[in-house]
Design an enzyme around this catalytic site. Structure first.
Site, PDB file in Angstrom:
ATOM      1  N   GLU A  50       0.836  -1.215   0.000  1.00  0.00           N
ATOM      2  CA  GLU A  50       0.000   0.000   0.000  1.00  0.00           C
ATOM      3  C   GLU A  50       0.865   1.257   0.000  1.00  0.00           C
ATOM      4  O   GLU A  50       0.780   2.079   0.908  1.00  0.00           O
ATOM      5  CB  GLU A  50      -0.885   0.027   1.257  1.00  0.00           C
ATOM      6  CG  GLU A  50      -1.857  -1.110   1.400  1.00  0.00           C
ATOM      7  CD  GLU A  50      -2.577  -1.097   2.755  1.00  0.00           C
ATOM      8  OE1 GLU A  50      -2.223  -0.272   3.624  1.00  0.00           O
ATOM      9  OE2 GLU A  50      -3.480  -1.917   2.940  1.00  0.00           O
ATOM     10  N   GLY A  65       2.078   4.955  -0.685  1.00  0.00           N
ATOM     11  CA  GLY A  65       1.471   6.244  -1.015  1.00  0.00           C
ATOM     12  C   GLY A  65       2.576   7.224  -1.369  1.00  0.00           C
ATOM     13  O   GLY A  65       2.883   7.476  -2.538  1.00  0.00           O
ATOM     14  N   ARG A  97       2.459  20.257   5.792  1.00  0.00           N
ATOM     15  CA  ARG A  97       3.503  19.389   6.350  1.00  0.00           C
ATOM     16  C   ARG A  97       4.555  20.120   7.182  1.00  0.00           C
ATOM     17  O   ARG A  97       4.898  19.662   8.275  1.00  0.00           O
ATOM     18  CB  ARG A  97       4.175  18.551   5.254  1.00  0.00           C
ATOM     19  CG  ARG A  97       3.206  17.689   4.433  1.00  0.00           C
ATOM     20  CD  ARG A  97       3.896  16.595   3.642  1.00  0.00           C
ATOM     21  NE  ARG A  97       4.443  15.582   4.505  1.00  0.00           N
ATOM     22  CZ  ARG A  97       5.713  15.465   4.814  1.00  0.00           C
ATOM     23  NH1 ARG A  97       6.598  16.277   4.299  1.00  0.00           N
ATOM     24  NH2 ARG A  97       6.115  14.540   5.643  1.00  0.00           N
ATOM     25  N   TYR A 139       4.351  18.757  10.900  1.00  0.00           N
ATOM     26  CA  TYR A 139       5.354  17.744  11.282  1.00  0.00           C
ATOM     27  C   TYR A 139       6.776  18.305  11.291  1.00  0.00           C
ATOM     28  O   TYR A 139       7.742  17.539  11.280  1.00  0.00           O
ATOM     29  CB  TYR A 139       5.346  16.576  10.282  1.00  0.00           C
ATOM     30  CG  TYR A 139       3.984  16.046   9.912  1.00  0.00           C
ATOM     31  CD1 TYR A 139       3.233  15.300  10.812  1.00  0.00           C
ATOM     32  CD2 TYR A 139       3.456  16.277   8.644  1.00  0.00           C
ATOM     33  CE1 TYR A 139       1.992  14.800  10.456  1.00  0.00           C
ATOM     34  CE2 TYR A 139       2.207  15.777   8.282  1.00  0.00           C
ATOM     35  CZ  TYR A 139       1.478  15.045   9.194  1.00  0.00           C
ATOM     36  OH  TYR A 139       0.246  14.557   8.842  1.00  0.00           O
ATOM     37  N   CYS A 158      -2.311  34.240   9.435  1.00  0.00           N
ATOM     38  CA  CYS A 158      -2.090  34.919  10.715  1.00  0.00           C
ATOM     39  C   CYS A 158      -1.721  33.955  11.836  1.00  0.00           C
ATOM     40  O   CYS A 158      -2.446  33.836  12.827  1.00  0.00           O
ATOM     41  CB  CYS A 158      -3.350  35.699  11.080  1.00  0.00           C
ATOM     42  SG  CYS A 158      -3.877  36.716   9.719  1.00  0.00           S
ATOM     43  N   GLU A 159      -0.657  33.216  11.631  1.00  0.00           N
ATOM     44  CA  GLU A 159      -0.124  32.329  12.671  1.00  0.00           C
ATOM     45  C   GLU A 159       1.368  32.239  12.443  1.00  0.00           C
ATOM     46  O   GLU A 159       1.809  32.101  11.302  1.00  0.00           O
ATOM     47  CB  GLU A 159      -0.679  30.903  12.515  1.00  0.00           C
ATOM     48  CG  GLU A 159      -2.119  30.754  12.826  1.00  0.00           C
ATOM     49  CD  GLU A 159      -2.514  29.279  13.007  1.00  0.00           C
ATOM     50  OE1 GLU A 159      -1.678  28.471  13.456  1.00  0.00           O
ATOM     51  OE2 GLU A 159      -3.657  28.984  12.707  1.00  0.00           O
TER      52      GLU A 159
HETATM   53  N1  LLP Z   1      -1.678   2.173   4.383  1.00  0.00           N
HETATM   54  C1  LLP Z   1      -2.245   2.707   5.486  1.00  0.00           C
HETATM   55  C2  LLP Z   1      -3.184   1.895   6.247  1.00  0.00           C
HETATM   56  C3  LLP Z   1      -1.932   4.029   5.874  1.00  0.00           C
HETATM   57  O1  LLP Z   1      -2.496   4.539   6.961  1.00  0.00           O
HETATM   58  C4  LLP Z   1      -1.022   4.792   5.087  1.00  0.00           C
HETATM   59  C5  LLP Z   1      -0.690   6.159   5.473  1.00  0.00           C
HETATM   60  C6  LLP Z   1      -0.474   4.187   3.951  1.00  0.00           C
HETATM   61  C7  LLP Z   1      -0.808   2.877   3.619  1.00  0.00           C
HETATM   62  C8  LLP Z   1       0.479   4.906   3.039  1.00  0.00           C
HETATM   63  O2  LLP Z   1       1.669   5.190   3.698  1.00  0.00           O
HETATM   64  P1  LLP Z   1       2.885   5.872   2.891  1.00  0.00           P
HETATM   65  O3  LLP Z   1       3.388   4.850   1.887  1.00  0.00           O
HETATM   66  O4  LLP Z   1       2.362   7.063   2.215  1.00  0.00           O
HETATM   67  O5  LLP Z   1       3.866   6.180   3.938  1.00  0.00           O
HETATM   68  N2  LLP Z   1       0.155  13.158   6.363  1.00  0.00           N
HETATM   69  C9  LLP Z   1       1.390  12.515   6.735  1.00  0.00           C
HETATM   70  C10 LLP Z   1       1.417  11.048   6.343  1.00  0.00           C
HETATM   71  C11 LLP Z   1       0.234  10.262   6.883  1.00  0.00           C
HETATM   72  C12 LLP Z   1       0.241   8.800   6.496  1.00  0.00           C
HETATM   73  C13 LLP Z   1      -1.029   8.129   6.879  1.00  0.00           C
HETATM   74  N3  LLP Z   1      -1.167   6.750   6.499  1.00  0.00           N
HETATM   75  C14 LLP Z   1       2.566  13.265   6.125  1.00  0.00           C
HETATM   76  O6  LLP Z   1       2.349  14.289   5.480  1.00  0.00           O
HETATM   77  O7  LLP Z   1       3.712  12.900   6.346  1.00  0.00           O
END
Ligand code: LLP
Length: 428
Positions: free
Chosen positions: A275, A277, A314, A318, A343-344
């Site tokens: 999975e 992303g 981001r 983070y 405004c932050e």
């Molecule tokens: N599978 C599940 C169940 C997840 O919760 C996530 C990400 C992924 C796959 C994909 O993970 P990746 O390959 O993208 O690391 N907003 C945060 C990242 C949040 C990730 C949430 N879950 C950021 O900007 O760093």
């Protein structure tokens, strides 16, 4: 390889000059390289050729349908976490047979919709969810194929806000309780137990936590087999980090990760789902912005740009690092605090960052923002959502337009008691 580079001192994404895009799209905007996304996906699939695998793009990273379509077009499935994402994936052409549904709080409505379209698998995160899914499936006369998301209690060594595999995190079923819940599910008429699922966090920068997790999962799979429960599918989640800071010794790469996945799972007679992303889309994207003011503070020089934390969260959420590039190459450098108009004080992209000298009106690009950029944006401070552009070789096209203020303001209604009689008549 990153998809942007300078040609004749002008920053280009693939073969399109950023300056040319900015002249028609207007800043701030996101742009993404299609070939960068395709090559990241191909790197996964080429390195997993010998394994029975399915790559399900984690749509949350960038859910624009043009991005999903790019990946679906070369074979990707989708990992979704809401009905909205499921609808996007289907509309962008992902077949239901390649869709897995993750997330800690699937509602009955979402379950019913996913059952009605016939997705590949639900990744179930609690006993309560199992019971609700069973009941929902029985009501619809369907059977839900499931994997349980296991919490392996492994530290992903990443930012605390995106770490999901420790026992104190809300995610998954404790590995110690797994066998009993599998036994319970095996007896349910609305449930077909297919697999095991795990995802320990995002932006992992080393392989060791993955390896440890996979070892624990394989032990569980063996234990389940001894109990007469055969696991056909192992979903190993996403999580691969991106080298945002250009570190020489950055350990993670798609290739190295896939080598490890091959080693760990080649002897198992199971389908392996991934999975990813961020690792598919992060490097494809730039956020193009313009310097509104160059303001001399008492301690630093502020570059106030027209993009803000509502467009890219981001850095403020983070403390994430993103490279900042002048769109026109410069020979001199200066130190700046690069901030947005909101405004932050948290609306800061970088503090005391050395970068090429910039002047008011000049264009600046924030790098590697293809993942978790546009999807996390909001209209805070009543700012318009910014456009997204897809670049393919020498072509570029807007894949999400900038809406106008009228469209934004028309989203609110006054309550009936706030309206005059004639206004109420108009609504009727
Ligand atoms: N599978 C599940 C169940 C997840 O919760 C996530 C990400 C992924 C796959 C994909 O993970 P990746 O390959 O993208 O690391 N907003 C945060 C990242 C949040 C990730 C949430 N879950 C950021 O900007 O760093």
């Amino acid at each position: 390889m990153l998809p942007f580079c300078y040609q004749n001192d002008q920053l280009h994404l693939e073969h399109v000059a950023i300056k040319k895009m900015a002249a028609t799209v207007e800043t701030p905007f996101y742009c993404y390289s299609q070939s960068a996304i395709e090559s990241a996906y191909n790197e996964y699939s080429n390195n997993l050729k010998t394994l029975n695998s399915m790559i399900c793009y984690a749509v949350k990273a960038n859910s624009n349908q043009a991005i999903i379509k790019t990946l679906a077009g070369i074979g990707a499935g989708a990992d979704v976490v809401s009905e909205g994402e499921l609808r996007r994936a289907l509309q962008a052409g992902v077949p239901p047979s390649k869709i897995v549904f993750s997330g800690v709080a699937k509602s009955e409505r979402e379950m019913s919709y996913a059952l009605s379209v016939g997705i590949f698998q639900f990744n179930v995160e609690s006993e309560n969810e199992l019971e609700r899914l069973n009941q929902t499936a029985l009501n619809l006369n369907k059977v839900a194929r499931i994997a349980f998301r296991i919490n392996p209690d492994v530290d992903a060594n990443t930012h605390a806000k995106i770490s999901t595999g420790k026992s104190e995190n809300k995610f998954g079923i404790p590995i110690s309780k797994a066998v009993s819940i599998y036994n319970k599910a095996a007896k349910m008429r609305g449930i077909e137990v297919k697999g095991v699922d795990v995802h320990i966090g995002s932006q992992l920068t080393t392989l060791a936590p993955f390896r440890e997790t996979f070892k624990r999962i394989k032990l569980l799979v063996n234990e389940l087999l001894e109990q007469g429960i055969a696991i056909e599918v192992i979903d190993i989640g996403g999580g691969l980090g991106v080298n945002y800071e250009n570190q020489d010794n950055f350990e993670i790469s798609i290739k190295r990760y896939c080598e490890m996945v091959n080693q760990e799972f080649c002897n198992l007679n199971a389908k392996i789902i991934l999975e990813p992303g961020r690792s598919l889309v992060a490097n494809s994207g730039l956020l193009v912005s313009q310097v509104v003011y160059k303001k001399q503070g008492e301690h630093s020089t502020f570059l106030i740009i027209d993009a803000a934390m509502n467009d890219l969260l981001r850095p403020s959420m983070y403390d994430a690092h993103h490279d900042l590039l002048s769109v026109t190459k410069k020979s001199t450098k200066e130190h700046y605090d690069i901030v947005g108009p909101i405004c932050e004080t948290g609306d800061t992209f970088a503090k005391n960052r050395q970068m090429e000298s910039m002047e008011e009106g000049e264009l600046l690009a924030i790098a590697n923002v293809g993942a978790y950029g546009a999807v996390m944006s909001s209209n805070y401070n009543t700012r318009l959502s910014i456009p997204e552009v897809l670049v393919h070789q020498s072509q570029f096209e807007v894949i999400k337009p900038r809406r106008d203020y009228e469209a934004l303001l028309s989203l609110d209604n006054l309550a009936s008691w706030q309206q005059t009689t004639s206004e109420l008549e108009l609504v009727k």
